[in-house]
Scaffold this active site. Structure first.
Site, PDB file in Angstrom:
ATOM      1  N   HIS A  62      54.320 -76.150 -11.348  1.00 30.33           N
ATOM      2  CA  HIS A  62      53.518 -76.382 -12.560  1.00 30.33           C
ATOM      3  C   HIS A  62      52.326 -77.219 -12.091  1.00 30.33           C
ATOM      4  O   HIS A  62      52.451 -78.418 -11.885  1.00 30.33           O
ATOM      5  CB  HIS A  62      54.382 -77.113 -13.595  1.00 30.33           C
ATOM      6  CG  HIS A  62      53.621 -77.629 -14.784  1.00 30.33           C
ATOM      7  ND1 HIS A  62      53.820 -77.147 -16.049  1.00 30.33           N
ATOM      8  CD2 HIS A  62      52.672 -78.591 -14.899  1.00 30.33           C
ATOM      9  CE1 HIS A  62      53.031 -77.796 -16.896  1.00 30.33           C
ATOM     10  NE2 HIS A  62      52.319 -78.676 -16.222  1.00 30.33           N
TER      11      HIS A  62
ATOM     12  N   ASN B 145      50.457 -76.273 -22.654  1.00 35.53           N
ATOM     13  CA  ASN B 145      50.275 -76.795 -21.295  1.00 35.53           C
ATOM     14  C   ASN B 145      50.558 -75.669 -20.303  1.00 35.53           C
ATOM     15  O   ASN B 145      51.690 -75.190 -20.269  1.00 35.53           O
ATOM     16  CB  ASN B 145      51.237 -77.967 -21.078  1.00 35.53           C
ATOM     17  CG  ASN B 145      51.158 -78.536 -19.684  1.00 35.53           C
ATOM     18  OD1 ASN B 145      50.514 -77.982 -18.799  1.00 35.53           O
ATOM     19  ND2 ASN B 145      51.845 -79.660 -19.465  1.00 35.53           N
TER      20      ASN B 145
ATOM     21  N   ASP C  43      56.268 -68.273 -20.505  1.00 33.12           N
ATOM     22  CA  ASP C  43      56.299 -69.720 -20.782  1.00 33.12           C
ATOM     23  C   ASP C  43      56.713 -69.951 -22.235  1.00 33.12           C
ATOM     24  O   ASP C  43      56.196 -70.842 -22.919  1.00 33.12           O
ATOM     25  CB  ASP C  43      54.954 -70.393 -20.477  1.00 33.12           C
ATOM     26  CG  ASP C  43      55.089 -71.921 -20.379  1.00 33.12           C
ATOM     27  OD1 ASP C  43      56.225 -72.430 -20.478  1.00 33.12           O
ATOM     28  OD2 ASP C  43      54.058 -72.590 -20.223  1.00 33.12           O
TER      29      ASP C  43
ATOM     30  N   HIS D 251      61.745 -71.185 -21.655  1.00 31.64           N
ATOM     31  CA  HIS D 251      62.420 -72.442 -22.005  1.00 31.64           C
ATOM     32  C   HIS D 251      63.440 -72.130 -23.085  1.00 31.64           C
ATOM     33  O   HIS D 251      63.078 -71.865 -24.224  1.00 31.64           O
ATOM     34  CB  HIS D 251      61.412 -73.486 -22.480  1.00 31.64           C
ATOM     35  CG  HIS D 251      60.441 -73.893 -21.414  1.00 31.64           C
ATOM     36  ND1 HIS D 251      60.740 -74.835 -20.456  1.00 31.64           N
ATOM     37  CD2 HIS D 251      59.188 -73.460 -21.124  1.00 31.64           C
ATOM     38  CE1 HIS D 251      59.703 -74.992 -19.638  1.00 31.64           C
ATOM     39  NE2 HIS D 251      58.747 -74.159 -20.018  1.00 31.64           N
ATOM     40  N   LEU D 252      64.717 -72.135 -22.697  1.00 36.64           N
ATOM     41  CA  LEU D 252      65.771 -71.793 -23.658  1.00 36.64           C
ATOM     42  C   LEU D 252      66.270 -73.013 -24.421  1.00 36.64           C
ATOM     43  O   LEU D 252      66.991 -72.867 -25.399  1.00 36.64           O
ATOM     44  CB  LEU D 252      66.940 -71.106 -22.950  1.00 36.64           C
ATOM     45  CG  LEU D 252      66.662 -69.674 -22.475  1.00 36.64           C
ATOM     46  CD1 LEU D 252      67.871 -69.118 -21.744  1.00 36.64           C
ATOM     47  CD2 LEU D 252      66.287 -68.769 -23.647  1.00 36.64           C
TER      48      LEU D 252
ATOM     49  N   ASN E 149      63.998 -77.810 -17.486  1.00 36.41           N
ATOM     50  CA  ASN E 149      63.750 -79.067 -18.232  1.00 36.41           C
ATOM     51  C   ASN E 149      64.562 -79.134 -19.525  1.00 36.41           C
ATOM     52  O   ASN E 149      64.038 -79.295 -20.616  1.00 36.41           O
ATOM     53  CB  ASN E 149      62.258 -79.259 -18.518  1.00 36.41           C
ATOM     54  CG  ASN E 149      61.675 -78.162 -19.390  1.00 36.41           C
ATOM     55  OD1 ASN E 149      62.234 -77.068 -19.473  1.00 36.41           O
ATOM     56  ND2 ASN E 149      60.566 -78.442 -20.031  1.00 36.41           N
TER      57      ASN E 149
HETATM   58 ZN   LIG Z   1      54.711 -75.357 -17.093  1.00 36.97          ZN
END
Ligand SMILES: [Zn+2]
Lengths: 432, 327, 177
Positions: free
Chosen positions: A179, A278, A305, A60-61, A92
Site C-alpha cells: 500500500h 485511500n 479494494d 476487506h471482509l 487489517n
Molecule cells: Zn490500501
C-alpha cells in the site's frame, strides 16, 4: 450428478457457444446448438457473455472484528453477485491476520460461506505496526497457504523492513503487496493535492507520496530479486514508474481499482465522504493514464479494494469519515464502462485483467483464472452487457452501502456465477 | 440569495452587491436611538460553535438579536466530534427545535455542507476548517468599500498563511467576483500547490507589491506552523512577511491595512501599524454586525418561493452524472 | 387616470392644505416612503419652497424591515432611510406615499417612525387613495380619490423613477391564467 448446459453464451465475447458443465468441470464447448451432451439443467444464455470467474486481489471482509460492516458470508455473497469466484481477504481485521491461526480462521469461514473462495492475505508486520515481521512462513505453511502478504491500510514505510519482507518471502514464492503511501507526506491528508484540495481546504494528498514508495519498492524488488505487487495504483506517475520497472524485467505487478478508473476528485466538491478513499480519487489525467496502463498491461489487473463501512462512519464531516468504498458488486460494470465501452480493451482482455492475471499474482493460477475450456474448473460468469441501470446500494448484498456509484448509471448485469460447477448466482440473484 | 451562505464562491456579483448594500442600510439604522428591528420576530437562529470564537459568535448573536430573532447558543466545543454526538444527530436535534437558521463554526472543512443536507433551515458558514469564512470576507469587502469608495479595480494584497486560511479563500473568491485584483503574498510553503488555478496573482516579495496596493490584509500566522517546517522561525517570518512601519511607508497614501483578528502583534503586524490611522481593524469588528444582519435578513427575511442564491451547497453532484465521473 | 398636469395640481393642493393645517408648515418634516413616496415628498418640499418660500425638510423612511408580509415573498431589497438633520423628535412628521390601499404600509411606517424618535404628530399624504382599507388608517391629504375594485391595480409613474408622470389603472390578470 450436478450438470448444466449453458446455451449460446458468447465466450469472451466471441461466437455463441454451448457450455456443458458436469461435476464441477467444463466438459464440452460446442458451437451454439451443437452440444452433444444434453443433461442436467439448461440455461438460456443467448446474448450473454461468458467470462471466467473473477478474481479479486484486494477485498476487506472485515471479519473478524467489524462484523457490523461486513462478514465473510455477506462479503462473499457480494463477491458472487459481482461475478467473483475468489477474493483475497486483506489482513487489517481485528485481530490482525498476522498469525497462522487468524488466517486459517478466515479461510475456514470462507469455505463455509460457499459463495466464493476466500484466500487470506497475511500481514507483513506484526499487528500492522510496521516494526517487526509477522510470522510469514507460518502463514505460508498453514492450511490457508498464504502467498500474498500486505499491511494494506498501512504502508510498509521502513525501507529496511520492506527489503527484508521482499527477501524473506522468496523462500515460498510469496509476494509483498504494498500500500504505497509515504506516511510523512500524507499526515492528515484528505484529498488528492491539487485544485480541488486547495479550493475545498482539505489537506492535500500528493501524488508523490504514492510514487516515491512505488519507485523505492521497485528498486528494492530488483535489488533482492523478489516479487512486488503494488496495490491500488492511483497516479499517472506511478504508472510511468511501473512501466519503467517492467521494461527492466523486474518482478513487479500492479492493480488498479474500478473507482480510480472512473471517478475523479471533482466529486469531493460537496464534501460527501462516500468519495473519501485511500488512495484518494485523483484527476482526469490520472484516470486516463490508469486506463491506458491497464489496457497496455503495465497495470496487470483490476482489484476492488472493497472497503465496507457502516453508515455512521460516512455520515459525518469529511475529515473524520472513514476511507473506503465498496466495490465487489459494481466492479465488472464499472470496468465495462471505463474500459470496454471506451474501446480500450475487449472482453478477452477484460477476462485477462480481472481473472487470469490476478489469479497468477495471488498464486492461485492452478485453480482460478483458468481458461474457459473443456477439462477446466467450471468457475465462470454470465454477463448481460445490454442493460444500463442506476446503481442501487439498497439492493446490494454487502452489509455496507458506501458505494460511490449510487445513482450513477452503469452498463451491464451479472446474470449467473458458477463456482466449480455450482451456481452461486442465477438470474441475477444469489442462490440458496 | 441561495438558501444557505456556505461559500463566498457561490455568491454571484448581484448577491454580493445586494448583501453589501443591505449592510449599508442596516449600518445606518444602527446609529438610531432604537437599533432593534422587528424583522425576524419569531425566527430562531442557532449558533452552533464547535470552535471557540467568542468574537464571531457575539457578532452573529448581536446581528440576530438586532433583527429580533430568538438566538440559541449551542456550544459543541469539547464534545470532540469523535466521541460526542455526531453532527448529524445534532442537526436532527436542531431541526426538531425548529431552527430557521444555523450559524455553524467548525474545525472540519465542509461541515456546513454536510449540515445543510440534514437541516431544513438556512445554514450560515461562520468558518469551516481551512475552507471558507464568507461573512468575514463580506465584512472585509464592506470595510474596503466604505473606506475607499469602490471595489472594482481595487488592488488587494493578502499576506500570510494562505494554505490554512479560510479568510483568504473567501476573500479571493469574493473579491474576484467584485472585480478587485488580488495578490497573495506568502512563503511558498504556505500557498496551495494549485495556487495557479485561483483568480489572483502571487508574489513572494512583500515589499515589491506594497506601492501598488490599495489594501493590505494581514493574516494571523500560527506558531505551530514553524514546528511543521513551513518556515524556519518567527523572526524570519516577520522579517520577510510581517508588516512594520517601514513597509507601511511603501504604501500609497490612501491605502488601508486590514486584519481579520485576532492579531499576533509583533509577528505578522507591529503595534504601530495595527494602531495607525490606516488600520481598519476596529471598524471591521463593527461592520461585522451589519454584514451579518444583512446576511440573516436576506436568508430569513423572506418567505418560501424564496430568493434563490442559486440552489443548494456548491458542488452537489447532480444526477445522473456528477462532475468527476469520467464517462 | 391622471396625467402630469393633474399630478402637479394635486401636489399643489396638498401643499396648500399642509400649510393650512400645520400652522404654516411649522416644525413639519416630510418623509417619503420608498419607492415613489420619496420623489413625491421632495416635490412637495420644492413646491413649498418655490411658491410659499417655506423651507420644509424632506427625507425618506424605508419600511421594508417593518412589513407584516415579509414571509409572503422572497427577501426584498431595502430602501433608503434618510432623516433630515433636524430629526423627528417633537416634529410634525408627514408621511408621503403614492397610493393608499390596505393601510399596511402606513402601519409599518408608523412602527419604523417610532424607532426613529417621538414626533409631536404624524400625518399622512397620498397621491391616490384607492380604498379597500384593512386597518383603521386614513389619509390627512389626498391628491385624488380613485374608487377601484380589488382586481384592479393602480400604478403611479413618476419622472424621477419611471421617466414620466402618470397614474394608470390596470386590470390584474385572473389568478391561474
Ligand atoms: Zn490500501
Amino acid at each position: 450428478m450436478n450438470a448444466w448446459l449453458i446455451r449460446g453464451a458468447r465466450v469472451l465475447g466471441a461466437d455463441p457457444t454451448d457450455i456443458t458443465i458436469e461435476d464441477g468441470l467444463i466438459t464440452e464447448l460446442a458451437p451454439a446448438g451443437r452440444a452433444t451432451k444434453v443433461a442436467g439443467q439448461v440455461i438460456d444464455a443467448d446474448g450473454l457473455i461468458a467470462l471466467p470467474g473473477l478474481v479479486d486481489l484486494h477485498t476487506h471482509l472485515r471479519e473478524p472484528g467489524r462484523e457490523d460492516a461486513e462478514t465473510v458470508a455477506s462479503g462473499t455473497a457480494a463477491a458472487a453477485l459481482g461475478g467473483y469466484t475468489v477474493v483475497h481477504a486483506m489482513a487489517n481485521t481485528d485481530p490482525v491476520a498476522d498469525t497462522a491461526g487468524v488466517v486459517e480462521q478466515v479461510w475456514r469461514l470462507g469455505r463455509e460461506a460457499g459463495y466464493a473462495d476466500v484466500q487470506p492475505v497475511g500481514a507483513v508486520t506484526a499487528g500492522l505496526k510496521g516494526t517487526q515481521l509477522a510470522e510469514l512462513g507460518a502463514m505460508a505453511e498453514s492450511a490457508a497457504q498464504v502467498r500474498m502478504f500486505s499491511d494494506d491500510g498501512q504502508c510498509v514505510s521502513d525501507a529496511t523492513l520492506m527489503r527484508r519482507a521482499l527477501e524473506y518471502v522468496k523462500a515460498f514464492d510469496g509476494v509483498i503487496a504494498q500500500h504505497a503511501q509515504e506516511p510523512r507526506l500524507t499526515q492528515g491528508a484528505q484529498l488528492n493535492e491539487g485544485e480541488m484540495s486547495a479550493r475545498l481546504g482539505l489537506t492535500g494528498w500528493p501524488a508523490v507520496a504514492e510514487e516515491a514508495i512505488v519507485a523505492r519498492d521497485c528498486l528494492l524488488a530488483d535489488h533482492v530479486g523478489a516479487a512486488l505487487h503494488i496495490c491500488h495504483v492511483s497516479t499517472a506517475g506511478s504508472v510511468e514508474i511501473i512501466r519503467w520497472a517492467k521494461s527492466k524485467g523486474w518482478r513487479v505487478t500492479a492493480e488498479v481499482t474500478p473507482h480510480h478508473l472512473l471517478l475523479t476528485d471533482q466529486l469531493a466538491a460537496g464534501y460527501d465522504p462516500v468519495y473519501k478513499v485511500n488512495p484518494p480519487l485523483r484527476t482526469a489525467a490520472d484516470v486516463a493514464a490508469l486506463r491506458e496502463g491497464l489496457a497496455d498491461g503495465t497495470i496487470d489487473c483490476v482489484a476492488t479494494d472493497h472497503a465496507p463501512h457502516p453508515a455512521e462512519s460516512k455520515e459525518t464531516e469529511w475529515s473524520i469519515a472513514a476511507f473506503g468504498m465498496t466495490g465487489l458488486e459494481t466492479a465488472l460494470r464499472a470496468v465495462h464502462e471505463a474500459m470496454v465501452t471506451t474501446g480500450l480493451i475487449d472482453w478477452a482482455e477484460l477476462a485477462d485483467r480481472m481473472s487470469r492475471r490476478p489469479a497468477a499474482i495471488g498464486r492461485l493460477a492452478r485453480t482460478h483464472g483458468r481458461p474457459l475450456a473443456a477439462g477446466e474448473p467450471a468457475s465462470l460468469v454470465l454477463y448481460d452487457q445490454a442493460p444500463v441501470t442506476a446503481v442501487d446500494p439498497a439492493a446490494h448484498a454487502s452489509r455496507s452501502r458506501n458505494t460511490p456509484f449510487a445513482g450513477i448509471k452503469l452498463p451491464g448485469q451479472v446474470i449467473a456465477t458458477f463456482l466449480r460447477g455450482t451456481p452461486t448466482v442465477l438470474q441475477g440473484r444469489l442462490c440458496r | 440569495m441561495n438558501r444557505h451562505l456556505i461559500s463566498a464562491a457561490d455568491l454571484s456579483l448581484a448577491d454580493a452587491i445586494s448583501i453589501l448594500d443591505t449592510a449599508e442600510e442596516l449600518a445606518r439604522l444602527a446609529e438610531r436611538p432604537i437599533p432593534k428591528l422587528p424583522t425576524l420576530r419569531g425566527r430562531t437562529v442557532v449558533n452552533l460553535f464547535y470552535e471557540d470564537s467568542t468574537r464571531t459568535r457575539i457578532s452573529f448573536e448581536a446581528a440576530a438579536k438586532r433583527l429580533s430573532a430568538d438566538v440559541i447558543n449551542f456550544s459543541a466545543k469539547g464534545s470532540s466530534v469523535a466521541k460526542g454526538e455526531s453532527l448529524k444527530d445534532t442537526a436532527l436535534t436542531l431541526q426538531a427545535m425548529g431552527a430557521d437558521a444555523v450559524v455553524i463554526r467548525h474545525n472540519a472543512s465542509g461541515a456546513p455542507h454536510r449540515l445543510a443536507e440534514w437541516v431544513r433551515g438556512s445554514v450560515v458558514n461562520a468558518g469551516d476548517g481551512t475552507h471558507e469564512h464568507p461573512t468575514q470576507a463580506l465584512l472585509d469587502a464592506f470595510t474596503m468599500r466604505r473606506r475607499l469608495g469602490r471595489l472594482s479595480g481595487l488592488r488587494v494584497t493578502i499576506v500570510g498563511d494562505i494554505l490554512h486560511s479560510r479568510v483568504a479563500r473567501s476573500n479571493v473568491w469574493l473579491l474576484h467576483t467584485l472585480g478587485a485584483q488580488v495578490t497573495l503574498v506568502a512563503p511558498p510553503t504556505l500557498l496551495p500547490v494549485a495556487i495557479g488555478t485561483w483568480p489572483c496573482a502571487v508574489s513572494y516579495d512583500f515589499s515589491s507589491v506594497l506601492p501598488a496596493s490599495d489594501v493590505v490584509m494581514m493574516l494571523r500566522v500560527q506558531h505551530e506552523r514553524m514546528a511543521q517546517a513551513y518556515f524556519p522561525s518567527v523572526r524570519e517570518y516577520s522579517r520577510r512577511y510581517g508588516l512594520d512601519g517601514d513597509r507601511m511607508a511603501l504604501l500609497p497614501p490612501h491605502a488601508i491595512v486590514m486584519h481579520p483578528g485576532p492579531m499576533n502583534r509583533g509577528v505578522e503586524i507591529t503595534a504601530d501599524v495595527a494602531d495607525s490611522a490606516r488600520s481598519t481593524i476596529v471598524e471591521q469588528v463593527a461592520n461585522g454586525v451589519a454584514v451579518r444582519m444583512a446576511v440573516l435578513y436576506l436568508l430569513l427575511g423572506g418567505g418560501p418561493g424564496g430568493p434563490g442564491m442559486a440552489g443548494g451547497p456548491a458542488g452537489q453532484a447532480a444526477m445522473p452524472e456528477p462532475a468527476g465521473v469520467a464517462l | 387616470m391622471l396625467g402630469a398636469d393633474e399630478i402637479r395640481r394635486a401636489l399643489s393642493r396638498i401643499g396648500h392644505e399642509i400649510l393650512e393645517r400645520t400652522d404654516g408648515g411649522t416644525d413639519v418634516v416630510l418623509l417619503g416612503i420608498p419607492t415613489r413616496g420619496v420623489p413625491l415628498a421632495s416635490r412637495l418640499a420644492a413646491r413649498l419652497a418655490q411658491t410659499e418660500g417655506i423651507e420644509v425638510p424632506a427625507g425618506s423612511l424605508d419600511i421594508t424591515l417593518y412589513r407584516d408580509d415579509l414571509r409572503l415573498r422572497p427577501a426584498r431589497a431595502l430602501g433608503h432611510t434618510e432623516v433630515p438633520d433636524c430629526g423627528v423628535d417633537g416634529k410634525v412628521v408627514i408621511l408621503v406615499d403614492d397610493v393608499l390601499y390596505s393601510g399596511r404600509t402606513v402601519r409599518a411606517a408608523l412602527d419604523a417612525l417610532g424607532d426613529l424618535g417621538r414626533p409631536r404628530a404624524v400625518q399622512l399624504a397620498v397621491l391616490v387613495d384607492r380604498g379597500h382599507r384593512e386597518l383603521p388608517i386614513r389619509a390627512d391629504y389626498v391628491g385624488k380619490n380613485l374608487p377601484t375594485s380589488k382586481r384592479e391595480a393602480v400604478k403611479v409613474l413618476l419622472a424621477e423613477t419611471d421617466g414620466l408622470d402618470s397614474v394608470l389603472l390596470q386590470v390584474r390578470p385572473e389568478a391561474g391564467q
